[in-house]
Design a protein around this motif. Structure first.
Motif, PDB file in Angstrom:
ATOM      1  N   ILE A   1       9.776 -28.065  -3.458  1.00 54.92           N
ATOM      2  CA  ILE A   1       9.901 -26.814  -4.070  1.00 54.92           C
ATOM      3  C   ILE A   1       8.805 -25.973  -3.382  1.00 54.92           C
ATOM      4  O   ILE A   1       9.012 -24.891  -3.038  1.00 54.92           O
ATOM      5  CB  ILE A   1       9.587 -26.841  -5.399  1.00 54.92           C
ATOM      6  N   LYS A   2       7.685 -26.558  -2.950  1.00 57.74           N
ATOM      7  CA  LYS A   2       6.659 -25.883  -2.331  1.00 57.74           C
ATOM      8  C   LYS A   2       7.109 -25.287  -1.036  1.00 57.74           C
ATOM      9  O   LYS A   2       6.782 -24.293  -0.393  1.00 57.74           O
ATOM     10  CB  LYS A   2       5.514 -26.707  -2.228  1.00 57.74           C
ATOM     11  N   LYS A   3       7.892 -26.178  -0.184  1.00 56.59           N
ATOM     12  CA  LYS A   3       8.494 -25.853   1.036  1.00 56.59           C
ATOM     13  C   LYS A   3       9.333 -24.431   0.938  1.00 56.59           C
ATOM     14  O   LYS A   3       9.443 -23.617   1.862  1.00 56.59           O
ATOM     15  CB  LYS A   3       8.902 -27.090   1.715  1.00 56.59           C
TER      16      LYS A   3
ATOM     17  N   LEU B   1       9.586 -22.414  -1.430  1.00 56.62           N
ATOM     18  CA  LEU B   1       8.733 -21.227  -1.745  1.00 56.62           C
ATOM     19  C   LEU B   1       7.811 -20.919  -0.560  1.00 56.62           C
ATOM     20  O   LEU B   1       7.938 -19.449  -0.328  1.00 56.62           O
ATOM     21  CB  LEU B   1       7.444 -21.518  -2.916  1.00 56.62           C
ATOM     22  N   ARG B   2       7.235 -21.409   0.364  1.00 53.90           N
ATOM     23  CA  ARG B   2       6.561 -21.081   1.273  1.00 53.90           C
ATOM     24  C   ARG B   2       7.747 -20.453   2.458  1.00 53.90           C
ATOM     25  O   ARG B   2       6.941 -19.580   3.186  1.00 53.90           O
ATOM     26  CB  ARG B   2       6.014 -22.360   1.947  1.00 53.90           C
TER      27      ARG B   2
ATOM     28  N   TRP C   1       8.479 -16.969   1.147  1.00 48.30           N
ATOM     29  CA  TRP C   1       7.413 -16.191   1.308  1.00 48.30           C
ATOM     30  C   TRP C   1       7.275 -15.629   2.602  1.00 48.30           C
ATOM     31  O   TRP C   1       7.007 -14.409   3.075  1.00 48.30           O
ATOM     32  CB  TRP C   1       6.084 -16.797   0.932  1.00 48.30           C
TER      33      TRP C   1
END
Length: 225
Positions: free
Chosen positions: A2-4, A6-7, A10
């Protein structure tokens, strides 16, 4: 994971912001040479087996008759010089009319139309409307009213293969945009709802009535940019 995602999103958003801002700043000083609609119309002509035509002559605002500036304000956006990109009252009335099943009407301002014409495609999707709002805010902040009017008058479709008031003035009246009369300016503004259907000269009775109404409203437009 999920962080990837979102990154990545962004980075995409940041890249879009940088690129879009760059082009808005660029077109504050440089004439807009081509719009998405010009390309779409050219492809439509080719698909129909027609000769691809595009008449587009950029002229600075000081070489465009005040009659034309007043006419498009009177016709398209009476509060152009005082709003900040959006006319929420007009948008509300348009929504009410459309919900009642009456003839579809829009509440777009000149600023919104300019944002759409220069940076986006035609259509009614939520994505396009969202991007239209985004670019409207940008051009209001970066360009200001005078530049928005200049770009609008040089970019808008005003006949089949005709874009901008200089080309429109020559096409419909055989003269430059700086020389058109009040009636002629009202004629060009009167066809904006459907410039490929209506004619600014040798007009239908409906268009003639629109001309008269626009001329009446032009008297109250003050060009105080």
């Amino acid at each position: 994971m999920i962080k990837k995602i979102l990154r990545f999103l962004w980075k995409v958003a940041l890249c879009f912001f940088v690129v879009s801002t760059f082009f808005v700043v660029l077109f504050k000083f440089v004439p807009v040479p081509f719009t998405p609609l010009m390309g779409i119309r050219a492809l439509e002509q080719k698909a129909d087996g027609q000769e691809m035509t595009c008449s587009h002559d950029w002229v600075p605002l000081e070489e465009i008759s005040p009659n034309l500036q007043k006419a498009v304000i009177a016709s398209e956006d009476a509060t152009f010089l005082t709003h900040y990109g959006f006319d929420f009252n007009a948008m509300s009335k348009a929504m009410e009319s459309n919900e009642k099943g009456k003839k579809l009407r829009g509440g777009s301002t000149i600023s919104q139309q300019t944002a759409k014409n220069v940076f986006l495609w035609q259509g009614r999707s939520y994505l396009r409307k969202g991007l239209e709002a985004y670019f409207t805010v940008l051009i209001e902040l970066i360009w200001g009213k005078e530049r928005i009017m200049e770009v609008y008058l040089n970019s808008i479709e005003m006949g089949t293969g005709v874009y901008g008031v200089e080309a429109a003035s020559k096409h419909w009246y055989g003269k430059s945009a700086k020389d058109v009369s009040k009636r002629e300016a009202a004629g060009i503004a009167a066809i904006l709802p459907n410039p490929r259907k209506f004619k600014a000269s040798n007009s239908s009775s409906y268009t003639e009535r629109r001309k008269t109404r626009i001329m009446r409203h032009m008297r109250y437009v003050k060009l105080e940019y």
